[in-house]
Scaffold this motif. Structure first.
Motif, PDB file in Angstrom:
ATOM      1  N   ALA A  28       0.809  -0.766   0.195  1.00  0.00           N
ATOM      2  CA  ALA A  28       0.092  -0.197   0.341  1.00  0.00           C
ATOM      3  C   ALA A  28       0.839   1.380   0.097  1.00  0.00           C
ATOM      4  CB  ALA A  28      -0.474  -0.266   1.003  1.00  0.00           C
ATOM      5  N   ALA A  29       1.748   1.289   0.613  1.00  0.00           N
ATOM      6  CA  ALA A  29       2.961   2.664   0.365  1.00  0.00           C
ATOM      7  C   ALA A  29       3.857   2.768  -0.058  1.00  0.00           C
ATOM      8  CB  ALA A  29       4.216   2.420   1.718  1.00  0.00           C
ATOM      9  N   ASP A  31       2.395   1.188  -3.483  1.00  0.00           N
ATOM     10  CA  ASP A  31       1.341   1.858  -4.488  1.00  0.00           C
ATOM     11  C   ASP A  31       1.081   3.966  -4.043  1.00  0.00           C
ATOM     12  OD1 ASP A  31       0.941  -0.341  -5.016  1.00  0.00           O
ATOM     13  OD2 ASP A  31      -1.371  -0.654  -4.708  1.00  0.00           O
ATOM     14  N   ASN A  32       0.817   4.318  -2.983  1.00  0.00           N
ATOM     15  CA  ASN A  32       0.768   4.972  -2.439  1.00  0.00           C
ATOM     16  C   ASN A  32       2.113   6.404  -2.705  1.00  0.00           C
ATOM     17  OD1 ASN A  32      -1.829   5.351  -1.133  1.00  0.00           O
ATOM     18  ND2 ASN A  32      -0.896   4.884   0.616  1.00  0.00           N
ATOM     19  N   LEU A  33       3.249   6.317  -3.139  1.00  0.00           N
ATOM     20  CA  LEU A  33       3.971   6.622  -3.829  1.00  0.00           C
ATOM     21  C   LEU A  33       4.448   6.842  -4.674  1.00  0.00           C
ATOM     22  CD1 LEU A  33       6.544   4.754  -1.150  1.00  0.00           C
ATOM     23  CD2 LEU A  33       5.721   7.280  -1.105  1.00  0.00           C
ATOM     24  N   GLN A  34       4.271   5.869  -5.592  1.00  0.00           N
ATOM     25  CA  GLN A  34       4.175   5.541  -7.392  1.00  0.00           C
ATOM     26  C   GLN A  34       2.646   6.610  -7.556  1.00  0.00           C
ATOM     27  OE1 GLN A  34       5.971   3.935  -8.291  1.00  0.00           O
ATOM     28  NE2 GLN A  34       5.416   4.630  -9.604  1.00  0.00           N
ATOM     29  N   GLN A  35       1.547   6.443  -6.619  1.00  0.00           N
ATOM     30  CA  GLN A  35       0.715   7.497  -6.798  1.00  0.00           C
ATOM     31  C   GLN A  35       1.318   9.012  -6.934  1.00  0.00           C
ATOM     32  OE1 GLN A  35      -2.233   6.027  -7.546  1.00  0.00           O
ATOM     33  NE2 GLN A  35      -4.027   8.187  -7.809  1.00  0.00           N
ATOM     34  N   GLU A  36       1.896   9.378  -5.655  1.00  0.00           N
ATOM     35  CA  GLU A  36       2.364  10.372  -5.644  1.00  0.00           C
ATOM     36  C   GLU A  36       3.274  11.200  -6.818  1.00  0.00           C
ATOM     37  OE1 GLU A  36       4.464  10.832  -1.386  1.00  0.00           O
ATOM     38  OE2 GLU A  36       2.953  10.778  -0.556  1.00  0.00           O
ATOM     39  N   GLN A  93      -2.264  18.505  -4.491  1.00  0.00           N
ATOM     40  CA  GLN A  93      -3.776  17.962  -4.312  1.00  0.00           C
ATOM     41  C   GLN A  93      -4.599  18.000  -5.364  1.00  0.00           C
ATOM     42  OE1 GLN A  93      -4.119  16.637  -1.314  1.00  0.00           O
ATOM     43  NE2 GLN A  93      -2.033  16.835  -0.823  1.00  0.00           N
ATOM     44  N   LEU A  96      -3.081  15.217  -7.652  1.00  0.00           N
ATOM     45  CA  LEU A  96      -3.227  13.130  -6.538  1.00  0.00           C
ATOM     46  C   LEU A  96      -4.908  13.140  -6.960  1.00  0.00           C
ATOM     47  CD1 LEU A  96      -1.552  13.738  -3.243  1.00  0.00           C
ATOM     48  CD2 LEU A  96      -1.271  12.523  -5.688  1.00  0.00           C
ATOM     49  N   SER A 100      -5.348   9.997  -9.384  1.00  0.00           N
ATOM     50  CA  SER A 100      -6.531   9.281  -9.099  1.00  0.00           C
ATOM     51  C   SER A 100      -7.654   8.786 -10.729  1.00  0.00           C
ATOM     52  CB  SER A 100      -7.271   9.651  -7.985  1.00  0.00           C
ATOM     53  OG  SER A 100      -8.083  10.382  -8.029  1.00  0.00           O
ATOM     54  N   LYS A 104      -4.762   3.407 -10.922  1.00  0.00           N
ATOM     55  CA  LYS A 104      -3.109   3.218 -10.030  1.00  0.00           C
ATOM     56  C   LYS A 104      -2.628   3.015 -11.251  1.00  0.00           C
ATOM     57  CE  LYS A 104      -1.480  -1.381  -7.813  1.00  0.00           C
ATOM     58  NZ  LYS A 104      -2.045  -2.211  -6.786  1.00  0.00           N
TER      59      LYS A 104
END
Length: 194
Positions: A28-29, A31-36, A93, A96, A100, A104
């Protein structure tokens, strides 16, 4: 032997469930970093052209102000504060949220530590680019306010069309001249080999 196999299977099952939560947290972390990172890259791609356009506008406005002999007046001019600029965090923001909508992002297989370093470095780079863009936009706002306060905005708009057309013609002539020189040099080299 059967009891040893059963005990080994139970141990693996228990160990597997103990490691499942941390592995899911790491995934999950990641994935979040990849999104960021994708959002930061989206911002960077948008900032570049906007910054170039605002810099071109500043150059045009400075040329117009100089041509009109108003440079000293502009230097003394204090524009009214316009809308406060969008902060980096607000833009981030929005990026992001936009990212989204694309779903993903697909990771490049980087580990968590590598992604953390890459996000930190990219954030720093994009923040500096954002500051530069906001600075350019503040200058454009100030110059636009100055021209509007002197009743020169319509004249500037008409003037800028000619200015830009002349600039493009000069740029095309320079490129053609450079191309011609490169072609002549290549021909000389080819003739020298023969």
């Amino acid at each position: 032997v059967a009891s040893t196999l059963l005990v080994a299977t139970l141990c693996v099952g228990i160990a597997g469930s103990a490691f499942a939560a941390p592995q899911n947290a790491v995934a999950a972390a990641t994935d979040n970093l990849q999104q960021e990172l994708s959002a930061l890259q989206l911002m960077n791609e948008a900032i570049g052209p906007a910054r170039a356009k605002s810099q071109a506008r500043i150059q045009q406005m400075k040329a117009f102000v100089a041509e009109k002999g108003l440079a000293a007046e502009y230097k003394a001019f204090s524009p009214e504060n316009g809308h406060p600029p969008l902060t980096f965090q607000q833009a981030y923001q929005a990026a992001l949220e936009q990212q989204s909508l694309h779903g993903k992002p697909t990771g490049g297989g980087e580990d968590l530590a590598t992604l953390q370093r890459e996000v930190a470095a990219t954030t720093s780079m994009v923040q500096e680019a954002w500051k530069g863009l906001n600075s350019n936009l503040a200058t454009v706002h100030a110059m636009s306010s100055f021209l509007a306060s002197r009743g020169l905005m319509d004249e500037y708009v008409a003037w800028s069309r000619t200015y830009e057309a002349d600039r493009k013609r000069a740029e095309a002539a320079t490129i053609a001249k450079q191309r011609s020189a490169a072609d002549a040099a290549a021909k000389q080299q080819a003739d020298a080999r023969d």
